[in-house]
Scaffold this motif. Structure first.
Motif, PDB file in Angstrom:
ATOM      1  N   SER A 179      -7.054  39.265 -91.718  1.00 37.02           N
ATOM      2  CA  SER A 179      -6.060  38.875 -90.717  1.00 37.02           C
ATOM      3  C   SER A 179      -4.938  39.906 -90.625  1.00 37.02           C
ATOM      4  O   SER A 179      -4.386  40.116 -89.545  1.00 37.02           O
ATOM      5  CB  SER A 179      -5.534  37.463 -90.957  1.00 37.02           C
ATOM      6  OG  SER A 179      -4.990  37.352 -92.220  1.00 37.02           O
ATOM      7  N   LEU A 215      -6.267  42.631 -88.465  1.00 37.92           N
ATOM      8  CA  LEU A 215      -6.233  42.235 -87.064  1.00 37.92           C
ATOM      9  C   LEU A 215      -4.831  42.381 -86.489  1.00 37.92           C
ATOM     10  O   LEU A 215      -4.651  42.810 -85.358  1.00 37.92           O
ATOM     11  CB  LEU A 215      -6.679  40.780 -86.919  1.00 37.92           C
ATOM     12  CG  LEU A 215      -8.166  40.539 -87.078  1.00 37.92           C
ATOM     13  CD1 LEU A 215      -8.445  39.062 -87.162  1.00 37.92           C
ATOM     14  CD2 LEU A 215      -8.911  41.160 -85.915  1.00 37.92           C
ATOM     15  N   ARG A 216      -3.838  42.040 -87.293  1.00 40.32           N
ATOM     16  CA  ARG A 216      -2.456  42.132 -86.820  1.00 40.32           C
ATOM     17  C   ARG A 216      -2.048  43.595 -86.591  1.00 40.32           C
ATOM     18  O   ARG A 216      -1.305  43.899 -85.686  1.00 40.32           O
ATOM     19  CB  ARG A 216      -1.549  41.462 -87.848  1.00 40.32           C
ATOM     20  CG  ARG A 216      -0.167  42.003 -87.977  1.00 40.32           C
ATOM     21  CD  ARG A 216       0.888  41.055 -87.456  1.00 40.32           C
ATOM     22  NE  ARG A 216       2.190  41.657 -87.549  1.00 40.32           N
ATOM     23  CZ  ARG A 216       2.752  42.372 -86.609  1.00 40.32           C
ATOM     24  NH1 ARG A 216       2.124  42.584 -85.481  1.00 40.32           N
ATOM     25  NH2 ARG A 216       3.938  42.903 -86.777  1.00 40.32           N
ATOM     26  N   PHE A 217      -2.572  44.491 -87.435  1.00 39.19           N
ATOM     27  CA  PHE A 217      -2.099  45.867 -87.353  1.00 39.19           C
ATOM     28  C   PHE A 217      -2.921  46.770 -86.438  1.00 39.19           C
ATOM     29  O   PHE A 217      -2.493  47.872 -86.143  1.00 39.19           O
ATOM     30  CB  PHE A 217      -1.981  46.475 -88.755  1.00 39.19           C
ATOM     31  CG  PHE A 217      -0.674  46.134 -89.382  1.00 39.19           C
ATOM     32  CD1 PHE A 217       0.439  46.924 -89.172  1.00 39.19           C
ATOM     33  CD2 PHE A 217      -0.525  44.979 -90.121  1.00 39.19           C
ATOM     34  CE1 PHE A 217       1.651  46.595 -89.704  1.00 39.19           C
ATOM     35  CE2 PHE A 217       0.687  44.631 -90.654  1.00 39.19           C
ATOM     36  CZ  PHE A 217       1.780  45.440 -90.451  1.00 39.19           C
TER      37      PHE A 217
END
Lengths: 268, 289
Positions: free
Chosen positions: A161, A164-166
């Protein structure tokens, strides 16, 4: 814009399929893929196709979105079908020079083609109706039993996750670095393949440095907010099975039974 | 009254090593700092780059441990491992880069990250998320992706993430350094509201003088030492000394200082535009008479 990229191509809608527990969707996708390999005749494929169409209809995702994913595998599809078509031995229908097309070849090629299309459609339906976040949550929960054999399930899903955020942030940064290098006359577009690959070095080096710096900052920020691994952690959005999920599982079992009965036993 | 944060002769040294691990040199980033902060205060720590202010701040959250001396947060010694998580919960921290401290992919999930780590029950997490997003006035954006927010909004989300942990004290390590003026104002307003409404101790580390004017106490750091300390009024009255430390003063204060040097009888210091206007009007009126 780069900021708008969502990984896994989530399509925002509020359908039954969207609301299903991610675990149900992951399991269903797996069952669907397995079922495709169990099927031995066209009746089976018909059942699978109908099931897939039903899911697509329920998900309210426009078919256009679903088939967009097909472009990526078009060549794979083509090659698979061509090879199957020409290289399957059997009763020849057409033949010239050394190439012959057999009845079995046509059948196999069609089956392989349909199987691939269904496989991609099925799995992209999952990613289209589930946010990446839900997906990681679902995976974490499904893989929980692996904790017993010391697989760091929580850590893996946390890593996923965070990645995915970065991704959008790093994309934007890549863009920035590229522009900065281009302003200093870097050339990324012309030259041979080797030259072009070499010209990526001045992008990758600063990108890596910055990624490490970000990782360091983020680790500190997480620690400052009391992050200490999965132990004793509660969930803001825990996964709880609802009635709909039970129904979905039931439908899935019925589907699997149908596939086995129709696709393998009755018409084999 | 119990102190929120106290440091006793705090020293922190960075040890530089060469490739074989031999000590190449020692840099003293924080040098014998004695500091005490009472609950509910708004504290500002000033200093130019490399003055050791960020290193000092990381001690308040037990991210760094002192080489010598001691740090107490709400009476707990940070070096004692047993209090580690209590210290981090009570003293929240906001960092400089808004992108590198948001973990969640949706605003509300990020705010919930701290309480999740603390093991707060699900229902209460939602309550906390609601109230903290409201406190920084970001409740409209709760379903947004952080990537779509401006810098100031991202910092406010980070602040909400810290408030959700119900801290007694928030340490802000140059929260405005990467923001535009609008974002800077938003963040400072949010910090001040926290201090006044929720009575949370705020320690603001910055090099923007304008943000410091309303603080209860100001510490000025240079080369790891606290070189000046006092109310903003006391500190800003020493324009020349601040200049020596490569620090500016608020524009209005500087203008008043220059005017005073050229013979206008203005009081020292002047911190806000209103004060300057009032003083100048006062002088004009007295000359008319």
């Amino acid at each position: 814009m780069l900021r708008d990229i969502t990984l896994g191509q989530y399509y925002r809608a509020d359908s039954v399929i969207h609301r299903l527990d991610p675990r149900v969707k992951i399991v269903a996708t797996f069952v669907f893929i397995i079922s495709l390999f169990l099927v031995k005749n066209f009746i089976g494929y018909l059942v699978a196709g109908l099931f897939l169409c039903l899911c697509i209809k329920l998900s309210t995702v426009p078919p256009k979105f679903i088939f967009r994913g097909m472009k990526a595998i078009f060549f794979l599809l083509l090659i698979t079908m061509v090879f199957n078509l020409f290289l399957t031995p059997g009763e020849a229908l057409l033949s010239f020079w050394k190439i012959k097309i057999t009845k079995e070849g046509i059948k196999l090629a069609l089956m392989m083609g349909v199987r691939l299309v269904f496989l991609i459609t099925g799995s992209s339906l999952m990613t289209l109706t589930t946010t990446p976040n839900n997906l990681t949550d679902g995976l974490e929960d499904l893989l929980k039993p692996l904790k017993k054999i010391r697989v760091p399930v929580h850590e893996i899903s946390m890593m996923m996750s965070i990645a995915l955020r970065f991704i959008p942030i790093l994309m934007e940064e890549t863009d920035k670095i590229m522009k900065a290098q281009m302003a200093r006359c870097a050339d990324f577009e012309s030259g041979s393949l080797i030259n072009r690959a070499r010209s990526l070095v001045p992008i990758l080096v600063p990108l890596f440095i910055s990624a490490f710096r970000r990782a360091n900052d983020l680790a500190m920020a997480m620690e400052a907010r009391c992050y200490r691994g999965g132990e004793g952690r509660t969930k803001m959005k825990p996964l709880i099975y609802k009635k709909e999920d039970a129904i979905a599982y039931l439908v899935l079992v019925i589907y699997l039974a149908l596939i086995i009965v129709l696709g393998r036993i009755l018409f084999s | 009254m119990k102190e929120m944060i106290r440091t006793d002769k705090l020293v922190f040294e960075y040890i530089r090593r060469d490739e074989e691990g031999n000590v190449e040199g020692i840099t003293r980033a924080v040098d014998e700092v004695d500091m005490s902060v009472s609950p509910g205060q708004f504290i500002a720590i000033l200093g130019h780059n490399g003055s050791g202010k960020s290193t000092l701040a990381k001690h308040f959250n037990a991210l760094l441990y002192p080489t010598e001396g001691e740090v107490y947060v709400d009476g707990m010694r940070t070096e004692d491992g047993e209090h580690l998580w209590d210290v981090r919960q009570e003293a929240g921290m906001i960092f400089q880069n808004p992108d590198n401290q948001i973990i969640g992919q949706i605003v509300e999930e990020d705010v919930g990250f701290g309480p999740e780590n603390m093991g707060v029950p699900t229902d209460e997490i939602w309550e906390r998320v609601d109230e903290s997003l409201k406190a920084v006035r970001m409740d409209k954006f709760r379903k947004s992706s952080p990537n779509h927010l401006s810098g100031g909004q991202k910092q406010r989300v980070s602040i909400a993430g810290v408030i959700a942990m119900h801290p007694k004290c928030i340490i802000m390590d140059e929260p405005t350094a990467m923001l535009d003026p609008t974002g800077r104002r938003e963040v400072i307003r949010a910090a001040r509201a926290l201090n006044q409404v929720e009575n949370i101790t705020v320690i603001l580390i910055t090099h923007y003088m304008e943000e410091v004017v309303d603080a209860d106490r100001v510490f000025v750091m240079d080369k790891g030492k606290v070189v000046m300390e006092g109310t903003p009024r006391e500190v800003f009255s020493q324009v020349e000394k601040l200049k020596e430390l490569k620090l500016g003063v608020p524009q209005v204060t500087l203008l008043a200082h220059e005017l005073r040097k050229s013979g206008v009888p203005l009081p020292n210091p002047i911190l806000t535009r209103k004060e300057l206007v009032d003083a100048l009007v006062g002088i004009r009126n007295s000359r008319k008479k």
